[in-house]
Design a protein around this motif. Structure first.
Motif, short mmCIF file in Angstrom:
data_model
loop_
_atom_site.label_atom_id
_atom_site.label_comp_id
_atom_site.label_asym_id
_atom_site.label_seq_id
_atom_site.Cartn_x
_atom_site.Cartn_y
_atom_site.Cartn_z
N GLN C 30 0.47 -1.55 -0.09
CA GLN C 30 -0.31 0.13 0.10
C GLN C 30 1.01 1.52 -0.34
O GLN C 30 0.53 1.66 -0.49
N THR C 31 2.35 1.23 0.40
CA THR C 31 2.88 2.07 -0.27
C THR C 31 3.41 2.49 -1.01
O THR C 31 3.92 1.81 -1.85
N SER C 32 3.15 3.91 -1.98
CA SER C 32 3.65 3.86 -3.22
C SER C 32 4.90 4.07 -3.04
O SER C 32 5.86 5.47 -1.68
N ILE C 33 5.39 4.28 -3.97
CA ILE C 33 7.42 4.98 -4.72
C ILE C 33 6.97 6.27 -4.26
O ILE C 33 8.10 7.01 -3.39
N LYS C 34 5.61 7.10 -4.43
CA LYS C 34 5.68 8.30 -4.08
C LYS C 34 5.53 9.01 -2.77
O LYS C 34 6.25 9.83 -2.27
N ASP C 35 5.00 7.81 -1.71
CA ASP C 35 4.98 7.57 -0.49
C ASP C 35 6.29 7.75 -0.18
O ASP C 35 6.87 8.94 0.32
N HIS C 44 10.51 11.32 -6.83
CA HIS C 44 10.43 9.92 -7.08
C HIS C 44 11.01 8.83 -7.98
O HIS C 44 11.76 8.38 -7.80
N GLY C 45 11.50 10.05 -9.24
CA GLY C 45 11.76 9.53 -10.19
C GLY C 45 13.85 9.22 -9.34
O GLY C 45 14.42 8.27 -9.82
N TYR C 50 18.88 5.08 -8.09
CA TYR C 50 19.23 4.08 -6.55
C TYR C 50 18.80 2.93 -7.11
O TYR C 50 19.77 2.20 -6.17
N PHE C 51 17.58 2.65 -7.27
CA PHE C 51 16.98 1.39 -7.33
C PHE C 51 16.83 0.31 -8.33
O PHE C 51 15.69 1.66 -9.28
N ALA C 52 16.45 -0.57 -8.66
CA ALA C 52 16.06 -0.90 -9.86
C ALA C 52 15.01 -0.64 -9.75
O ALA C 52 14.31 -0.81 -10.69
#
Lengths: 197, 197, 197, 197
Positions: C30-35, C44-45, C50-52
């Motif tokens: 439920q946690t988004s990349i943008k969160d 968020h980019g 840093y991570f694949a």
DNA sequence: CATGAATGAGTTTTCATTCAT
DNA sequence: GATGAATGAAAACTCATTCAT
């Protein structure tokens, strides 16, 4: 960048204009997010990037429509020096403007009927309509006050005029253009107003 | 056999009245078949037995609303002998009726705004509205003709009156009842019409 | 050049700590990349630089959590000279540490339940958990071996202790702190272990 | 009809069992409504006919799982006359049951880890877990009370046992079956409990 | 390196309509 | 005639990921 903000504003306008176009064909409810996106020529995800929800698009659209109309009024006022016009000239001018740009502008009336309906069930929309009509009536009242001393009477006349115009706008959309001699009715009403003032 | 037809007609009315009730809360689009069925107190499958589709319910509903209004007008006319009234009395009577039953009847105006909107995108609905407004205007014209010789003028006045009333009905729904002194505006308009005729 | 690597490592830690914070509120799914980006205070980019992928963040996060726990254990061991403690002292010390830092650390238990769940469906995560538990059990076994001669028995006891602690950690999160007298249960268990060894 | 109700109950069970099957492959979040429908062999719309939402399915599923477990316990109790067993016999019986049906039932443990995780972020689920664990502990306490006079001590032992079993269940899922000699650990624990009581 | 606009697959949910009982 | 189970198309919305600037 400055450019970023401009791109954002442009994209938003692009979307709102697309909705405007869609509303000529279908109601807001029947218009899907993807419909708007298709007409705007953008991916549907973009609409959710620029607006929080479909409802948010609607609210922004209504603001845009009202703002657009206000801009037209401003422009019209800017063109002429209203204070120099006598009563007949003023009434003729204002009727010419309202008739051409508002009452007989079928695609605009079209959209307003849609907005009225949404307003019935949506307080935020109703609020915007209220605001708009109050502003319109007030502006008209201030013009008319030049010819009549009674402020209350001026407002009363203004309300009547706007109600009449909106009723006629409705007719121009609902009833075939030729079914009623709308231009004739508007002309006679105009004469009557001149007499009254 | 006769009884069966009556039962059918009753069931239909039950459903249409349920829709009427639903439209006070939500737009037609937002009202589901099951909503209507729930309010009508019948199984939702029944709605498809009595009506071909949701749209068919709508069309029948609009006929019912218009017919209901016509019945009220008929009843009102039946009560008084209009031919015996003088101009002022007649105008006062007709305004009293229209104001109370139509223009200031907010739940009716509510529904009509909904129907207007549907009419924009639906030719069948628009056709019905056209019919209704023509009939209304014609009837009014025929009454007014008693006081003015010019038939065209009478019709012109009638159109104006109906347009004005519809605009005021819109205001009574959209704008807070107290925001505009609607009763006052209607009263002044009434006086003006008496002067004109 | 060295500096760059350090900046990179710092950025990564910043992101992992942001995820840690997010997991107190919502599940990983439920946690988004943008969160995560919002909490980390970065665009968020950057997370994709840093991570694949989102999954890659998760794996790195789990490594970080486990490493963090190991560091704590190391630090604790460093503080005291375990070899000088007698049985009772040792058990008291280790229980004090585990209780305060692990079992009754609700936000840590919280995260571990989340990781257990992910591990069910994700072999890479399960592998890391296996590693961690083996290491933990082995370490405990080596300590306990000082007091019991049977190596197998020592390992058996260790497995039981860790299983018990994890079960109690689960309870401390799932069940209201006051619902069960967790501290009391832990205390009795501690006494029992001293007896057994 | 009676049949109607039964069909409803059957369909609901069919859906819950489908979810059970899905959870062996993917987490609840990763399992879509359509996945469940596919496995259940029904149209996905049906799921919304029988359940209010995906969350409602989950809650009903959890109730079903817990109820299923309770039924097993009931059945097991029904089989034997517990009051006739001496301490060792009783402990052996209960361990045999828990080990085979609960702790070493990997697919059940699997599901419970999933439910634990959901419970972290979902109060309604946590509430159900609390209830279940309290009931379990209480039942165990009542059995054990037959062999120990101290009620508090009995409860304390019960909590420890359940915590230990849940920890071992976790290990049986997370750690390769052969990585730890789980059966051995369970056996020793059983012996220890007999000694303590 | 950083930014944020854009993409498009995928999710839950709604609902008019059909149809077997 | 009634009932309610079933269908499937379509809707709004989310989000990991990509990529031009």
């Amino acid at each position: 960048m400055m450019a970023r903000k401009q791109v954002q504003a442009q994209r938003k306008m692009q979307i709102l204009r697309a909705l405007d176009s869609c509303l000529q064909e279908k109601s807001f409810q029947q218009t899907s997010i993807k419909d708007i996106a298709r007409v705007a020529g953008v991916n549907h995800g973009v609409l959710h990037y620029y607006f929080a929800s479909k409802d948010d698009i609607l609210l922004n659209y209504i603001d845009y429509v009202i703002e657009d109309y206000r801009a037209q009024v401003k422009e019209w006022i800017g063109d002429k020096d209203i204070t120099k016009l006598d009563k007949r000239e003023f009434i003729e001018e204002i009727f010419a403007f309202i008739n051409n740009k508002i009452t007989l502008n079928r695609s605009l009336s079209h959209i307003f009927i849609e907005i009225w309906e949404i307003g019935i069930y949506n307080e935020a929309v109703r609020e915007r309509l209220r605001h708009m009509y109050f502003a319109w009536i007030q502006e008209l009242t201030s013009y008319i006050s030049r010819f009549v001393s009674d402020e209350k009477f001026a407002k009363n006349i203004s309300v009547s005029m706007v109600a009449f115009w909106e009723g006629m706008a409705l007719f121009s959309v609902i009833i075939d253009p030729d079914g009623l001699d709308i231009a004739e009715v508007l002309g006679r009403f105009q004469e009557r107003i001149i007499e009254i003032l």
